[in-house]
Design an enzyme around this catalytic site. Sequence first.
Site, mmCIF file in Angstrom:
data_model
loop_
_atom_site.group_PDB
_atom_site.id
_atom_site.type_symbol
_atom_site.label_atom_id
_atom_site.label_comp_id
_atom_site.label_asym_id
_atom_site.label_seq_id
_atom_site.Cartn_x
_atom_site.Cartn_y
_atom_site.Cartn_z
ATOM 1 N N ARG A 67 117.082 -14.148 71.354
ATOM 2 C CA ARG A 67 117.430 -15.424 70.718
ATOM 3 C C ARG A 67 117.511 -16.560 71.734
ATOM 4 O O ARG A 67 117.781 -16.350 72.909
ATOM 5 C CB ARG A 67 118.719 -15.313 69.897
ATOM 6 N N ARG A 113 121.206 -18.106 76.062
ATOM 7 C CA ARG A 113 122.633 -18.163 76.399
ATOM 8 C C ARG A 113 122.878 -17.248 77.588
ATOM 9 O O ARG A 113 122.318 -16.170 77.660
ATOM 10 C CB ARG A 113 123.455 -17.661 75.204
ATOM 11 N N ARG A 126 129.033 -6.893 75.882
ATOM 12 C CA ARG A 126 129.645 -7.524 74.701
ATOM 13 C C ARG A 126 129.727 -6.542 73.541
ATOM 14 O O ARG A 126 130.708 -6.539 72.795
ATOM 15 C CB ARG A 126 128.839 -8.760 74.292
ATOM 16 N N ARG A 160 139.350 -11.825 66.896
ATOM 17 C CA ARG A 160 138.542 -10.844 67.622
ATOM 18 C C ARG A 160 139.387 -9.663 68.052
ATOM 19 O O ARG A 160 138.851 -8.685 68.564
ATOM 20 C CB ARG A 160 137.990 -11.503 68.878
ATOM 21 N N LYS A 185 126.475 -13.885 62.028
ATOM 22 C CA LYS A 185 127.627 -14.484 61.343
ATOM 23 C C LYS A 185 127.754 -15.977 61.627
ATOM 24 O O LYS A 185 128.190 -16.725 60.757
ATOM 25 C CB LYS A 185 128.926 -13.731 61.625
HETATM 26 P P1 AMP Z 1 130.604 -15.963 70.334
HETATM 27 O O1 AMP Z 1 129.824 -17.228 70.352
HETATM 28 O O2 AMP Z 1 131.490 -15.816 69.130
HETATM 29 O O3 AMP Z 1 129.746 -14.735 70.572
HETATM 30 O O4 AMP Z 1 131.620 -16.051 71.581
HETATM 31 C C1 AMP Z 1 131.133 -16.136 72.903
HETATM 32 C C2 AMP Z 1 132.217 -15.690 73.886
HETATM 33 O O5 AMP Z 1 133.371 -16.539 73.754
HETATM 34 C C3 AMP Z 1 132.754 -14.288 73.667
HETATM 35 O O6 AMP Z 1 131.937 -13.291 74.260
HETATM 36 C C4 AMP Z 1 134.121 -14.380 74.322
HETATM 37 O O7 AMP Z 1 134.012 -14.368 75.723
HETATM 38 C C5 AMP Z 1 134.564 -15.782 73.913
HETATM 39 N N1 AMP Z 1 135.310 -15.796 72.624
HETATM 40 C C6 AMP Z 1 134.926 -16.405 71.463
HETATM 41 N N2 AMP Z 1 135.845 -16.220 70.494
HETATM 42 C C7 AMP Z 1 136.833 -15.464 71.047
HETATM 43 C C8 AMP Z 1 138.060 -14.923 70.557
HETATM 44 N N3 AMP Z 1 138.460 -15.109 69.277
HETATM 45 N N4 AMP Z 1 138.807 -14.197 71.419
HETATM 46 C C9 AMP Z 1 138.432 -14.008 72.690
HETATM 47 N N5 AMP Z 1 137.296 -14.477 73.222
HETATM 48 C C10 AMP Z 1 136.492 -15.207 72.417
#
Ligand code: AMP
Length: 214
Positions: free
Chosen positions: A127, A154, A165, A90, A15
């Site tokens: 990745r 990452r 996750r 989320r 996404k």
């Molecule tokens: P992402 O890059 O979207 O996979 O986000 C990486 C990490 O950031 C997630 O595993 C959460 O720890 C945190 N995170 C990102 N967006 C949110 C959100 N909307 N609510 C809570 N935690 C978030």
Amino acid sequence: MAVRLVMLGAPGAGKGTQADRYARARGVPKISTGDILREAVQAGTELGRASKAVMDAGQLVGDDIMIGIVRERLSRPDAAGGFVLDGFPRTVAQAQVLDELLDDGVPIVVVNVEVPEETLVERLTTRRICGSCGWNAVPGVRVCAKCGGELIQRRDDSADVVRERLRVYARDTQPLVDYFRERSTFRIVDGDQTPDAVAADLAAAVASVVGERM
Ligand code: AMP
């Protein structure tokens, strides 16, 4: 017409990549809460210090913090003509606040990018991103195509954090699909295709909601 697009999907569904492409094509900002948090961690701000351990463990940062970030970001002038949200909401609580914030009649298009779980694990654990600018590397490249930086994994893409996750996604974020599913602005896109095919389906899905010709 301004497009407000919310991208839903599990970690690894693609996404972020698709949000980026679509936002560029439409000339609207892509707002990624994960990127905002990673930048804060890198810059060593208070937000970054508070979020780092939570992110490294694959857990979610608190709703109040996230809502504050998004409220501020959406109030900036560049978001007035539309935006693509990646990684927010989320939780159902975040979605409820988003609905309140955007309660002015412009539809919120919600697209769920679906990918089978085995594919998600494979994609996430293999990745690489750029350690300098965060670019999502495409398979086969050795250095960042944007800035030449070194590619790294990452911290939260290690196998055990990926499993956590995906558990957190199923528990906290999957219910969001039910929250949005009954709306006329909700669409599903098959994310288990080439990036170009997903991009085409995504554009068609959004167009089918906002009634544009492709
Ligand atoms: P992402 O890059 O979207 O996979 O986000 C990486 C990490 O950031 C997630 O595993 C959460 O720890 C945190 N995170 C990102 N967006 C949110 C959100 N909307 N609510 C809570 N935690 C978030």
